[in-house]
Enzyme design. Structure first.
Site, mmCIF file in Angstrom:
data_model
loop_
_atom_site.group_PDB
_atom_site.id
_atom_site.type_symbol
_atom_site.label_atom_id
_atom_site.label_comp_id
_atom_site.label_asym_id
_atom_site.label_seq_id
_atom_site.Cartn_x
_atom_site.Cartn_y
_atom_site.Cartn_z
ATOM 1 N N HIS A 35 7.459 1.111 -10.810
ATOM 2 C CA HIS A 35 6.295 0.731 -10.002
ATOM 3 C C HIS A 35 5.034 1.108 -10.756
ATOM 4 O O HIS A 35 4.965 2.164 -11.388
ATOM 5 C CB HIS A 35 6.321 1.409 -8.628
ATOM 6 C CG HIS A 35 6.609 2.875 -8.663
ATOM 7 N ND1 HIS A 35 7.887 3.367 -8.859
ATOM 8 C CD2 HIS A 35 5.801 3.950 -8.535
ATOM 9 C CE1 HIS A 35 7.844 4.692 -8.848
ATOM 10 N NE2 HIS A 35 6.589 5.065 -8.669
ATOM 11 N N ASN A 70 4.535 6.459 -13.712
ATOM 12 C CA ASN A 70 5.169 7.729 -14.050
ATOM 13 C C ASN A 70 6.609 7.459 -14.473
ATOM 14 O O ASN A 70 7.309 6.664 -13.836
ATOM 15 C CB ASN A 70 5.147 8.672 -12.842
ATOM 16 C CG ASN A 70 3.727 9.018 -12.415
ATOM 17 O OD1 ASN A 70 2.858 9.230 -13.264
ATOM 18 N ND2 ASN A 70 3.482 9.066 -11.122
ATOM 19 N N HIS A 116 1.251 2.086 -10.128
ATOM 20 C CA HIS A 116 0.242 2.488 -9.158
ATOM 21 C C HIS A 116 -1.079 1.839 -9.557
ATOM 22 O O HIS A 116 -1.521 1.986 -10.709
ATOM 23 C CB HIS A 116 0.019 4.002 -9.190
ATOM 24 C CG HIS A 116 1.194 4.853 -8.831
ATOM 25 N ND1 HIS A 116 1.320 5.477 -7.613
ATOM 26 C CD2 HIS A 116 2.293 5.217 -9.545
ATOM 27 C CE1 HIS A 116 2.430 6.197 -7.578
ATOM 28 N NE2 HIS A 116 3.046 6.050 -8.748
ATOM 29 N N VAL A 166 10.449 7.882 -7.288
ATOM 30 C CA VAL A 166 11.229 6.701 -6.903
ATOM 31 C C VAL A 166 11.634 5.993 -8.203
ATOM 32 O O VAL A 166 10.769 5.597 -8.996
ATOM 33 C CB VAL A 166 10.428 5.746 -5.999
ATOM 34 C CG1 VAL A 166 11.263 4.520 -5.646
ATOM 35 C CG2 VAL A 166 9.967 6.458 -4.730
ATOM 36 N N ARG A 207 0.837 -1.202 0.000
ATOM 37 C CA ARG A 207 0.000 0.000 0.000
ATOM 38 C C ARG A 207 0.869 1.248 0.000
ATOM 39 O O ARG A 207 1.869 1.322 0.731
ATOM 40 C CB ARG A 207 -0.941 -0.017 1.211
ATOM 41 C CG ARG A 207 -1.910 -1.172 1.151
ATOM 42 C CD ARG A 207 -3.023 -1.117 2.175
ATOM 43 N NE ARG A 207 -3.703 -2.407 2.186
ATOM 44 C CZ ARG A 207 -4.613 -2.820 1.307
ATOM 45 N NH1 ARG A 207 -4.976 -2.008 0.325
ATOM 46 N NH2 ARG A 207 -5.143 -4.022 1.375
ATOM 47 N N ASP A 208 0.459 2.227 -0.843
ATOM 48 C CA ASP A 208 1.193 3.494 -0.916
ATOM 49 C C ASP A 208 1.104 4.213 0.431
ATOM 50 O O ASP A 208 0.041 4.248 1.067
ATOM 51 C CB ASP A 208 0.618 4.369 -2.040
ATOM 52 C CG ASP A 208 1.564 5.482 -2.431
ATOM 53 O OD1 ASP A 208 2.109 5.427 -3.545
ATOM 54 O OD2 ASP A 208 1.770 6.418 -1.611
HETATM 55 P P1 AMP Z 1 6.111 8.112 -8.074
HETATM 56 O O1 AMP Z 1 6.014 9.528 -7.547
HETATM 57 O O2 AMP Z 1 5.237 7.836 -9.268
HETATM 58 O O3 AMP Z 1 7.556 7.731 -8.286
HETATM 59 O O4 AMP Z 1 5.514 7.201 -6.943
HETATM 60 C C1 AMP Z 1 6.220 6.899 -5.769
HETATM 61 C C2 AMP Z 1 5.205 6.545 -4.738
HETATM 62 O O5 AMP Z 1 5.862 5.911 -3.667
HETATM 63 C C3 AMP Z 1 4.447 7.736 -4.151
HETATM 64 O O6 AMP Z 1 3.052 7.584 -4.401
HETATM 65 C C4 AMP Z 1 4.790 7.673 -2.665
HETATM 66 O O7 AMP Z 1 3.712 8.045 -1.837
HETATM 67 C C5 AMP Z 1 5.170 6.225 -2.493
HETATM 68 N N1 AMP Z 1 6.056 5.924 -1.392
HETATM 69 C C6 AMP Z 1 7.193 6.570 -1.035
HETATM 70 N N2 AMP Z 1 7.774 5.977 0.024
HETATM 71 C C7 AMP Z 1 6.990 4.932 0.346
HETATM 72 C C8 AMP Z 1 7.042 3.931 1.369
HETATM 73 N N3 AMP Z 1 8.055 3.878 2.261
HETATM 74 N N4 AMP Z 1 6.062 3.012 1.424
HETATM 75 C C9 AMP Z 1 5.033 3.056 0.534
HETATM 76 N N5 AMP Z 1 4.928 3.968 -0.457
HETATM 77 C C10 AMP Z 1 5.886 4.903 -0.543
#
Ligand code: AMP
Length: 114
Positions: A100, A87, A102, A96, A29-30
């Site tokens: 991944h 993204n 979403h 990140v 989960r995000d």
């Molecule tokens: P993006 O911005 O598309 O690279 O998505 C990265 C996602 O990772 C974001 O929606 C963040 O909220 C999520 N995220 C960052 N750190 C963590 C974590 N430790 N556990 C779960 N989700 C995370």
């Protein structure tokens, strides 16, 4: 990769609310959910983004999409509808750099996205 947040989640070095784990993929989960269901589906191997994953291992890319679909079923959002988003690049909001997907659902989703 030693400095990759999602590699650390795969390794279990950073806790996450994991909903699925196998040899090839982890889903969790995000931490900052944008919908009632917001799950990240990632490969256990490090690739910077979806294009690089698809070039290196097309079967793995397809497997992640299939897994996202099965999680949508188990989360109860398959019938109401859901979105799978990846993204790529900072201008698109990638924060990140470990690929991944979403998986978002559980509410009406606007189109086009911002
Ligand atoms: P993006 O911005 O598309 O690279 O998505 C990265 C996602 O990772 C974001 O929606 C963040 O909220 C999520 N995220 C960052 N750190 C963590 C974590 N430790 N556990 C779960 N989700 C995370």
């Amino acid at each position: 990769m030693s400095d990759c947040l999602f590699c650390a989640i795969v390794a279990g070095d950073i806790p996450a609310d994991i909903v699925h784990r196998d040899d090839d993929a982890v889903a969790f989960r995000d931490i900052d959910p944008q919908a009632p269901v917001h799950i990240l589906v990632i490969p256990t191997s490090h690739h910077a983004n979806a294009t690089e994953l698809a070039a290196a291992d097309p079967a793995a890319a397809g497997g992640l999409l299939a897994l996202a679909g099965s999680i949508a079923e188990s989360e109860g959002i398959a019938d109401s509808g859901y979105r799978i988003v990846t993204n790529t690049g900072e201008g698109a909001g990638q924060s990140v750099h470990h690929v991944h997907f979403h998986l978002l659902g559980g509410r009406d989703l606007q189109w086009p996205p911002g």
